[in-house]
Design a protein around this motif. Structure first.
Motif, PDB file in Angstrom:
ATOM      1  N   ASN A 292       4.554 -10.870   8.227  1.00  0.00           N
ATOM      2  CA  ASN A 292       4.995  -9.895   7.483  1.00  0.00           C
ATOM      3  C   ASN A 292       5.267 -10.158   5.954  1.00  0.00           C
ATOM      4  O   ASN A 292       5.731 -11.225   5.640  1.00  0.00           O
ATOM      5  N   PRO A 293       5.338  -9.169   5.105  1.00  0.00           N
ATOM      6  CA  PRO A 293       5.613  -9.406   3.569  1.00  0.00           C
ATOM      7  C   PRO A 293       7.078  -9.871   3.537  1.00  0.00           C
ATOM      8  O   PRO A 293       7.976  -9.378   4.129  1.00  0.00           O
ATOM      9  N   PRO A 294       7.266 -11.264   2.793  1.00  0.00           N
ATOM     10  CA  PRO A 294       8.656 -11.469   2.774  1.00  0.00           C
ATOM     11  C   PRO A 294       9.704 -10.644   1.959  1.00  0.00           C
ATOM     12  O   PRO A 294      10.744 -10.460   2.834  1.00  0.00           O
ATOM     13  N   GLN A 295       9.304  -9.640   1.231  1.00  0.00           N
ATOM     14  CA  GLN A 295      10.126  -8.680   0.764  1.00  0.00           C
ATOM     15  C   GLN A 295      10.309  -7.698   1.642  1.00  0.00           C
ATOM     16  O   GLN A 295      11.549  -7.159   1.533  1.00  0.00           O
ATOM     17  N   LEU A 296       9.675  -7.382   2.684  1.00  0.00           N
ATOM     18  CA  LEU A 296       9.996  -6.407   3.612  1.00  0.00           C
ATOM     19  C   LEU A 296      11.031  -6.970   4.673  1.00  0.00           C
ATOM     20  O   LEU A 296      11.839  -6.338   5.205  1.00  0.00           O
ATOM     21  N   VAL A 297      10.682  -8.252   5.071  1.00  0.00           N
ATOM     22  CA  VAL A 297      11.793  -9.217   5.974  1.00  0.00           C
ATOM     23  C   VAL A 297      13.181  -8.910   5.267  1.00  0.00           C
ATOM     24  O   VAL A 297      14.107  -8.642   5.905  1.00  0.00           O
ATOM     25  N   ALA A 418      -9.403  -4.390   3.074  1.00  0.00           N
ATOM     26  CA  ALA A 418      -8.801  -3.462   2.101  1.00  0.00           C
ATOM     27  C   ALA A 418      -7.331  -3.735   2.327  1.00  0.00           C
ATOM     28  O   ALA A 418      -6.686  -3.465   3.098  1.00  0.00           O
ATOM     29  N   HIS A 419      -6.740  -4.156   1.068  1.00  0.00           N
ATOM     30  CA  HIS A 419      -5.393  -4.353   0.687  1.00  0.00           C
ATOM     31  C   HIS A 419      -4.679  -3.192   0.724  1.00  0.00           C
ATOM     32  O   HIS A 419      -4.907  -2.318  -0.073  1.00  0.00           O
ATOM     33  N   ILE A 420      -3.591  -2.857   1.822  1.00  0.00           N
ATOM     34  CA  ILE A 420      -2.982  -1.833   1.796  1.00  0.00           C
ATOM     35  C   ILE A 420      -1.783  -1.935   1.344  1.00  0.00           C
ATOM     36  O   ILE A 420      -0.839  -2.805   1.786  1.00  0.00           O
ATOM     37  N   GLU A 421      -1.460  -1.431   0.148  1.00  0.00           N
ATOM     38  CA  GLU A 421      -0.180  -1.712  -0.589  1.00  0.00           C
ATOM     39  C   GLU A 421      -0.045  -0.120  -1.249  1.00  0.00           C
ATOM     40  O   GLU A 421      -0.891   0.201  -2.317  1.00  0.00           O
ATOM     41  N   TYR A 422       1.251   0.554  -0.963  1.00  0.00           N
ATOM     42  CA  TYR A 422       1.384   1.647  -1.754  1.00  0.00           C
ATOM     43  C   TYR A 422       3.037   2.096  -2.074  1.00  0.00           C
ATOM     44  O   TYR A 422       3.740   1.063  -1.522  1.00  0.00           O
ATOM     45  N   ARG A 423       3.280   2.889  -3.049  1.00  0.00           N
ATOM     46  CA  ARG A 423       4.623   3.301  -3.204  1.00  0.00           C
ATOM     47  C   ARG A 423       4.992   4.550  -2.672  1.00  0.00           C
ATOM     48  O   ARG A 423       4.385   5.439  -2.807  1.00  0.00           O
ATOM     49  N   VAL A 424       6.246   4.581  -2.265  1.00  0.00           N
ATOM     50  CA  VAL A 424       6.878   5.688  -1.670  1.00  0.00           C
ATOM     51  C   VAL A 424       8.008   5.954  -2.357  1.00  0.00           C
ATOM     52  O   VAL A 424       8.781   5.185  -3.124  1.00  0.00           O
ATOM     53  N   GLU A 425       8.433   7.317  -2.724  1.00  0.00           N
ATOM     54  CA  GLU A 425       9.918   7.651  -3.012  1.00  0.00           C
ATOM     55  C   GLU A 425      10.840   7.203  -1.999  1.00  0.00           C
ATOM     56  O   GLU A 425      11.065   7.536  -1.043  1.00  0.00           O
ATOM     57  N   THR A 426      12.043   6.683  -2.648  1.00  0.00           N
ATOM     58  CA  THR A 426      12.984   5.919  -1.723  1.00  0.00           C
ATOM     59  C   THR A 426      14.498   6.812  -2.197  1.00  0.00           C
ATOM     60  O   THR A 426      15.446   6.212  -1.437  1.00  0.00           O
ATOM     61  N   GLY A 427      14.377   7.604  -2.990  1.00  0.00           N
ATOM     62  CA  GLY A 427      15.708   8.298  -3.414  1.00  0.00           C
ATOM     63  C   GLY A 427      16.416   7.396  -4.406  1.00  0.00           C
ATOM     64  O   GLY A 427      15.642   6.527  -5.326  1.00  0.00           O
ATOM     65  N   THR A 428      17.529   7.780  -4.521  1.00  0.00           N
ATOM     66  CA  THR A 428      18.604   6.862  -5.535  1.00  0.00           C
ATOM     67  C   THR A 428      18.716   5.582  -5.165  1.00  0.00           C
ATOM     68  O   THR A 428      19.129   4.673  -6.158  1.00  0.00           O
ATOM     69  N   ASP A 429      18.834   5.098  -4.020  1.00  0.00           N
ATOM     70  CA  ASP A 429      19.218   3.938  -3.508  1.00  0.00           C
ATOM     71  C   ASP A 429      17.982   2.991  -3.451  1.00  0.00           C
ATOM     72  O   ASP A 429      16.957   3.588  -2.700  1.00  0.00           O
ATOM     73  N   GLY A 435      10.235   0.141  -3.549  1.00  0.00           N
ATOM     74  CA  GLY A 435       9.454   1.414  -2.921  1.00  0.00           C
ATOM     75  C   GLY A 435       8.198   1.105  -2.209  1.00  0.00           C
ATOM     76  O   GLY A 435       7.374   2.059  -2.174  1.00  0.00           O
ATOM     77  N   LEU A 436       7.860  -0.127  -2.419  1.00  0.00           N
ATOM     78  CA  LEU A 436       6.426  -0.575  -1.772  1.00  0.00           C
ATOM     79  C   LEU A 436       6.344  -0.600  -0.302  1.00  0.00           C
ATOM     80  O   LEU A 436       7.442  -1.014   0.169  1.00  0.00           O
ATOM     81  N   ARG A 437       5.264  -0.258   0.168  1.00  0.00           N
ATOM     82  CA  ARG A 437       4.850  -0.432   1.538  1.00  0.00           C
ATOM     83  C   ARG A 437       3.619  -1.224   1.748  1.00  0.00           C
ATOM     84  O   ARG A 437       2.798  -1.085   0.896  1.00  0.00           O
ATOM     85  N   TRP A 438       3.404  -1.800   2.767  1.00  0.00           N
ATOM     86  CA  TRP A 438       2.177  -2.832   2.970  1.00  0.00           C
ATOM     87  C   TRP A 438       1.591  -2.623   4.383  1.00  0.00           C
ATOM     88  O   TRP A 438       2.308  -2.124   5.369  1.00  0.00           O
ATOM     89  N   GLY A 439       0.458  -2.831   4.347  1.00  0.00           N
ATOM     90  CA  GLY A 439      -0.211  -3.503   5.776  1.00  0.00           C
ATOM     91  C   GLY A 439      -0.120  -4.767   6.028  1.00  0.00           C
ATOM     92  O   GLY A 439       0.037  -5.737   5.145  1.00  0.00           O
ATOM     93  N   ALA A 440       0.559  -5.059   7.332  1.00  0.00           N
ATOM     94  CA  ALA A 440       0.739  -6.499   7.715  1.00  0.00           C
ATOM     95  C   ALA A 440      -0.246  -7.296   7.182  1.00  0.00           C
ATOM     96  O   ALA A 440      -0.012  -8.365   6.481  1.00  0.00           O
ATOM     97  N   ALA A 441      -1.323  -7.432   7.731  1.00  0.00           N
ATOM     98  CA  ALA A 441      -2.312  -8.318   7.856  1.00  0.00           C
ATOM     99  C   ALA A 441      -3.029  -8.229   6.428  1.00  0.00           C
ATOM    100  O   ALA A 441      -3.628  -9.212   5.816  1.00  0.00           O
TER     101      ALA A 441
END
Length: 631
Positions: A292-297, A418-429, A435-441
């Motif tokens: 898994n992405p270290p940033q996500l861990v 296909a590298h899965i990486e996208y940004r989501v709105e996370t609110g104020t915090d 705000g990045l999200r990833w596909g694991a592999a």
């Protein structure tokens, strides 16, 4: 492949010509084929009154034929096949009669005579059967299915609880067999992606009831088989993966005229299999064990206020929590069981509302569009390190269609990722991920540097093979990364000197930035190895309509299924001439749209009704001339 002992048979049993035929057949079959052949041959032997003067072991004259267990599997990614073959080996080792068959090789006319049947079957996407079991499922659930009052059966379903229709096909078959009068041998098993949790005890129970029900009426003499099952070609497997060196990691989507990168980040990955003993055929898949992405861990640890260095013991393994989350647990895919566990801790009415029975759409949206970190932040709840590890699903390998032929590249395997990486709105915090999200592999492979080692294994795809007759034409439909296996197909056909024609349908948003392997296809066209190439660049079709042209038709995207319809007469002519048809890519939309386009062109250009067109396509699938690798 490991060397097999020399084949020989007593001259009193087989002539030299017959011996040659048997050796040719058995050495060309894989494990599933050998299991099927053994069952078929045993059935023929039981049906014939073999003279007792032949030097073969036969039951005593007053004994009844030993009952046989039939195991039928339907598998899209190999998990159901592995479970079925594992059970068959255990049943055989117990001295009991058994045959194991892929669902599309099972003769449904035999169902009335079955007495002991186990079905191991996966569910794909939104409750669909695997491609190799479509005909079997349609027969069992259809009007032609016979009454089965003398059948004892059991069903093991495999699925993914991140989908609403979890193990739906297994449930449907289990209920249908009971409705046809059959008796349940075992309660149905529903296994999630951590298959062994359910499958291991279920298979053990299946072996126990098989021993009780299939006791032979009289002891049989030991019979030495014609040849042992082929040994594994390599010591490296799914559970003991090979550490392959990364040779190349190249982005193959480009920049537009303004210098901006394509919206898609597609990588061409090359891995070395040298020294592994691993072998693959064009059409097979490569399994990749990701991290898994270290940033996500880090974000999960921070959100839950947990210490990544805390040791956690689970299932006989003791690791720091960070290692569990990095390489042993799913963080990018939610499952319903975890959402239920989290809801019990969060006591949040909004989350509870997602889980009520009449809000299936709300739960489906949560599972499809949110990751673990989204759930933890939106609905805070306390977790201990031990409870978190126990509740999260194990991280499972991802399968990628191999984009090469070993005959062309040697001890390498190429992938199109296909590298899965996208940004989501996370609110104020800040959620710790920007705000990045990833596909694991895909993220794991995209960030890997040349020289790094990747844990891999080969996953055979027996139903996605080129025709053995090189003079046959092939039609390949592979938009986006679905084109991967067809790169391997073309390399294979080129290297082996196949004389049949090759027709490729490819699509993506933009020709300038997303024309994957463009130079290779153009070179193959020039050399006469690729005979037709039809392209569908969906967003380019929109740009072709000018904004100031008031008379222009409404903007319409063009996809591969549109190209199929445009060339329907020629596609049908190729099929009538014996061509093999392949589809690879997205199962949710593309594969269904392509299937519908094929039905329409067969009906139109073959002068058939909708029902007859469906029968035509089903017949192609049964003949192995219509194969899909969809995900």
């Amino acid at each position: 492949m490991s060397a097999l002992p020399a084949f020989s048979a007593p001259p009193s049993l087989l002539s030299p010509a017959q011996s040659d035929l048997v050796e040719t057949l058995t050495t060309s079959l894989d494990g599933a084929g050998l299991w099927w052949l053994s069952g078929y041959a045993a059935g023929l032997a039981r049906a014939q009154a073999l003279p007792t003067t032949r030097p073969m072991a036969v039951p005593a004259a007053d004994a009844q034929p030993a009952p046989t267990l039939t195991i039928v599997y339907g598998s899209q990614t190999g998990n159901a096949r592995r479970a079925a073959e594992s059970l068959a080996q255990q049943v055989e080792a117990a001295g009991l009669g058994v045959r194991v068959l892929r669902a599309d090789t099972y003769a449904t006319r035999e169902l009335k005579q079955e007495r002991h049947l186990i079905v191991v079957i996966s569910t794909q996407g939104d409750g669909d059967p695997p491609d190799d079991a479509r005909g079997f499922v349609e027969f069992i659930t259809g009007k032609r299915a016979p009454r089965l009052p003398e059948l004892q059966f059991a069903v093991l379903g495999l699925g993914d609880s991140s989908y609403p229709q979890f193990c739906a096909v297994g449930r449907v078959l289990d209920e249908r067999f009971a409705a046809l009068g059959a008796k349940r041998w075992l309660p149905r098993g529903d296994a999630d992606l951590d298959i062994e949790t359910v499958a291991t005890p279920w298979l053990a129970n299946a072996l126990t009831v098989a021993r009780e029900s299939l006791k032979p009426q009289a002891p049989l003499a030991t019979v030495t088989p014609l040849r042992p099952l082929a040994a594994a070609t390599s010591a490296y497997t799914r559970d003991n993966p090979f550490h392959a060196e990364l040779l190349a990691n190249q982005r193959i989507t480009g920049r537009n005229r303004d210098g901006a990168w394509s919206d898609k980040d597609i990588r061409h990955i090359e891995l070395s299999l040298e020294g592994s003993g691993l072998h693959y055929q064009a059409g097979d898949a490569l399994g990749v064990w990701p991290h898994n992405p270290p940033q996500l861990v880090d974000a999960v640890l921070t959100t839950l206020a947990l210490d990544g260095e805390q040791p956690v013991a689970h299932g006989g393994t003791d690791l720091p929590l960070r290692e569990w989350l990095s390489s042993r647990r799913e963080l990018t895919r939610l499952s319903r069981p975890f959402v239920v566990s989290h809801a019990a801790r969060a006591k949040d009415a909004a989350l509870d509302a997602r889980l009520v029975p009449d809000n299936a759409a709300g739960l489906a949206d949560l599972l499809a569009h949110h990751q673990l970190i989204d759930l933890l932040r939106a609905h805070p709840a306390p977790w201990s390190a031990e409870a978190l590890v126990a509740s999260l699903r194990p991280l499972v390998p991802r399968l990628y269609s191999i984009a090469s032929s070993s005959k062309a590249v040697g001890d390498e395997a190429h992938l199109t990722v296909a590298h899965i990486e996208y940004r989501v709105e996370t609110g104020t915090d800040d959620d710790g991920t920007d705000g990045l999200r990833w596909g694991a592999a895909s993220s794991f492979l995209a960030r890997a540097a040349e020289g790094e080692r990747i844990r891999v294994f080969i996953e055979p795809n027996e139903r996605f093979r080129l025709p053995t007759d090189g003079s046959r034409d092939v039609i390949m439909i592979g938009p986006g990364t679905g084109v991967a296996p067809f790169r391997g197909f073309l390399q294979e056909r080129d290297t082996t000197g196949a004389t049949g024609r090759n027709w490729l349908f490819f699509g993506n948003p933009h020709a300038r930035t997303d024309f994957l392997y463009q130079s290779e296809w153009q070179d193959a066209l020039r050399r006469g190895r690729l005979h037709r190439l039809d392209l569908a660049f969906s967003r380019d079709a929109l740009r072709a309509i000018t904004a100031d042209d008031a008379s222009a038709a409404p903007a319409r995207k063009t996809y591969v299924q549109d190209r199929l319809r445009e060339h329907g007469a020629e596609v049908f002519a190729w099929l009538e001439g014996g061509a093999h048809l392949y589809v690879c890519g997205d199962a949710t939309r593309m594969a269904k749209d392509v299937h519908a386009a094929l039905l329409a062109l067969i009906a139109e250009h073959g002068g058939r009704s909708a029902e007859d067109a469906a029968e035509y396509l089903n017949a192609l699938q049964a003949q192995g001339r219509y194969a899909r690798d969809v995900y």
